[in-house]
Write an enzyme that holds these catalytic residues in place. Structure first.
Site, PDB file in Angstrom:
ATOM      1  N   ARG A  49       0.821  -1.217   0.000  1.00  0.00           N
ATOM      2  CA  ARG A  49       0.000   0.000   0.000  1.00  0.00           C
ATOM      3  C   ARG A  49       0.854   1.266   0.000  1.00  0.00           C
ATOM      4  O   ARG A  49       0.390   2.344   0.363  1.00  0.00           O
ATOM      5  CB  ARG A  49      -0.967  -0.007   1.192  1.00  0.00           C
ATOM      6  CG  ARG A  49      -0.310   0.012   2.540  1.00  0.00           C
ATOM      7  CD  ARG A  49      -1.225  -0.493   3.662  1.00  0.00           C
ATOM      8  NE  ARG A  49      -2.568   0.009   3.655  1.00  0.00           N
ATOM      9  CZ  ARG A  49      -3.533  -0.450   4.466  1.00  0.00           C
ATOM     10  NH1 ARG A  49      -3.267  -1.411   5.326  1.00  0.00           N
ATOM     11  NH2 ARG A  49      -4.743   0.043   4.419  1.00  0.00           N
ATOM     12  N   ARG A  70      -1.539  -1.991  13.649  1.00  0.00           N
ATOM     13  CA  ARG A  70      -0.817  -2.583  12.527  1.00  0.00           C
ATOM     14  C   ARG A  70       0.666  -2.231  12.680  1.00  0.00           C
ATOM     15  O   ARG A  70       1.113  -1.186  12.222  1.00  0.00           O
ATOM     16  CB  ARG A  70      -1.350  -2.053  11.184  1.00  0.00           C
ATOM     17  CG  ARG A  70      -2.785  -2.425  10.869  1.00  0.00           C
ATOM     18  CD  ARG A  70      -2.921  -3.917  10.564  1.00  0.00           C
ATOM     19  NE  ARG A  70      -4.233  -4.222  10.020  1.00  0.00           N
ATOM     20  CZ  ARG A  70      -5.300  -4.542  10.750  1.00  0.00           C
ATOM     21  NH1 ARG A  70      -5.192  -4.570  12.067  1.00  0.00           N
ATOM     22  NH2 ARG A  70      -6.450  -4.817  10.180  1.00  0.00           N
ATOM     23  N   LYS A 112     -12.518  -7.083  23.167  1.00  0.00           N
ATOM     24  CA  LYS A 112     -12.830  -8.219  22.290  1.00  0.00           C
ATOM     25  C   LYS A 112     -11.797  -9.315  22.536  1.00  0.00           C
ATOM     26  O   LYS A 112     -10.604  -9.068  22.434  1.00  0.00           O
ATOM     27  CB  LYS A 112     -12.800  -7.787  20.820  1.00  0.00           C
ATOM     28  CG  LYS A 112     -13.788  -6.692  20.480  1.00  0.00           C
ATOM     29  CD  LYS A 112     -13.711  -6.301  19.019  1.00  0.00           C
ATOM     30  CE  LYS A 112     -12.552  -5.382  18.725  1.00  0.00           C
ATOM     31  NZ  LYS A 112     -12.553  -4.899  17.328  1.00  0.00           N
ATOM     32  N   ASP A 117     -13.922  -6.285  12.778  1.00  0.00           N
ATOM     33  CA  ASP A 117     -14.699  -5.236  12.106  1.00  0.00           C
ATOM     34  C   ASP A 117     -16.190  -5.547  12.198  1.00  0.00           C
ATOM     35  O   ASP A 117     -17.014  -4.653  12.393  1.00  0.00           O
ATOM     36  CB  ASP A 117     -14.286  -5.126  10.637  1.00  0.00           C
ATOM     37  CG  ASP A 117     -12.789  -4.928  10.466  1.00  0.00           C
ATOM     38  OD1 ASP A 117     -12.183  -4.248  11.310  1.00  0.00           O
ATOM     39  OD2 ASP A 117     -12.230  -5.463   9.478  1.00  0.00           O
TER      40      ASP A 117
END
Length: 318
Positions: free
Chosen positions: A109, A171, A228, A260
């Site tokens: 990217r 990330r 989570k 997500d």
């Protein structure tokens, strides 16, 4: 109460190449082309649950960019603030999937078109009629300027009284944990709902006990701190109390995108005034369903599918 709540998110999107076989990527000879990206997955997840969903982004003015644009529009997401940019290639990633559904992602990217969305281009009008703004650390990590974009958005949201949900979605291939912590600390005072993995919150604050996590939430005025924990379920800190909900037992095929999906499910329940217990139960169900299908967003369920799953009901096909 409005018939449909509207959420907005901002972020990069990619063409995701899913391997045709499981195992190390060096042994994979063919791939299936998919569409992915944390914020895009969230936007699609919200749309499938029946929320109005708006996604702000920039894509390359190339064939892959058109694939993502058309796919997202087809999912019912508002793409009025998505532009195709000349001279910037649409981002790519290749996934490696193991036999247990876990895996790795390899990103390509550099020179992403999302870097053309500078702080000066942020518009207050983007947030007109928006009931909640959702942000993630992925967008912030892609380019240093994106931290400023997010800061500008949360300032506008605060002025307009719009609640903010945030998923750090760390990330470390894109930035260091020190850079992430510094950026997150600028955003936390604006966050109403923090949706984070257990491993992530350990990295961010170096602690994971309920007592320390509660102090952290109180320090920044975070109303809902949601942890989570995958198949183990989730828990939430609200008003000085912890509420827990167990996970669902499924056979995971691909765990990418589950977080997500959880976020979309939580935001849906939060906007619709679900009780804390049902909020976690519902979001756990969405996350679990995502793992049962290969792909970043193919497993994101529709509202009736989640309801049937969490209530152990069958859907009549014919």
């Amino acid at each position: 109460m409005p018939d449909r709540y509207k959420v907005m998110t901002i972020g990069d999107a990619m063409i995701t190449f899913n391997p045709s076989v499981q195992g190390p990527l060096r042994f994979v000879e063919s791939f299936n082309r998919k569409v992915g990206g944390a914020e895009l997955n969230f936007a699609i997840g919200c749309a499938r649950l029946g929320l109005e969903s708006k996604w702000v982004s920039r894509l390359g003015k190339d064939e892959f960019g058109r694939v993502i644009y058309n796919f997202t529009r087809g999912e019912g997401v508002d793409v009025s603030e998505v532009e195709l940019v000349e001279g910037y290639p649409t981002s790519l990633n290749f996934k490696e999937i193991n036999g247990d559904g876990s895996g790795k992602t390899f990103y390509y990217r550099y020179h992403s078109p999302i870097t053309t969305l500078t702080p000066e281009k942020v518009k207050e009008e983007w947030l007109e009629d928006v009931d909640l703004l959702h942000l993630t650390g992925v967008f912030m990590a892609v380019d240093p300027n994106n931290v400023k974009v997010v800061k500008r958005l949360v300032e506008i949201a605060k002025d307009k009284g719009i609640p903010v949900s945030f998923d750090p979605n760390i990330r470390l291939k894109l930035w260091s944990i020190e850079e992430a912590r510094q950026a997150y600390n600028e955003i936390f005072p604006y966050v109403d709902i923090l949706l984070t993995g257990l491993d992530e919150i350990r990295l961010i604050i170096g602690k994971d006990s309920n007592e320390e996590l509660g102090k952290f939430a109180d320090q920044f005025g975070i109303k809902d701190l949601v942890i989570k924990d995958g198949a183990n379920g989730s828990r939430m800190y609200r008003n000085g109390e912890w509420i827990e909900a167990p996970g669902f037992k499924v056979n995971p095929i691909d765990t990418v995108g589950a977080g997500d999906g959880f976020d979309a499910g939580y935001v849906y329940g939060w906007l619709n005034d679900h009780t804390p217990e049902h909020l976690l139960h519902f979001a756990n169900g969405v996350g679990a369903l995502v793992t049962t299908v290969s792909g970043d967003n193919e497993g994101l369920p529709y509202l009736e599918e989640v309801s049937a799953f969490i209530n152990n009901e069958s859907i009549i096909e014919r």
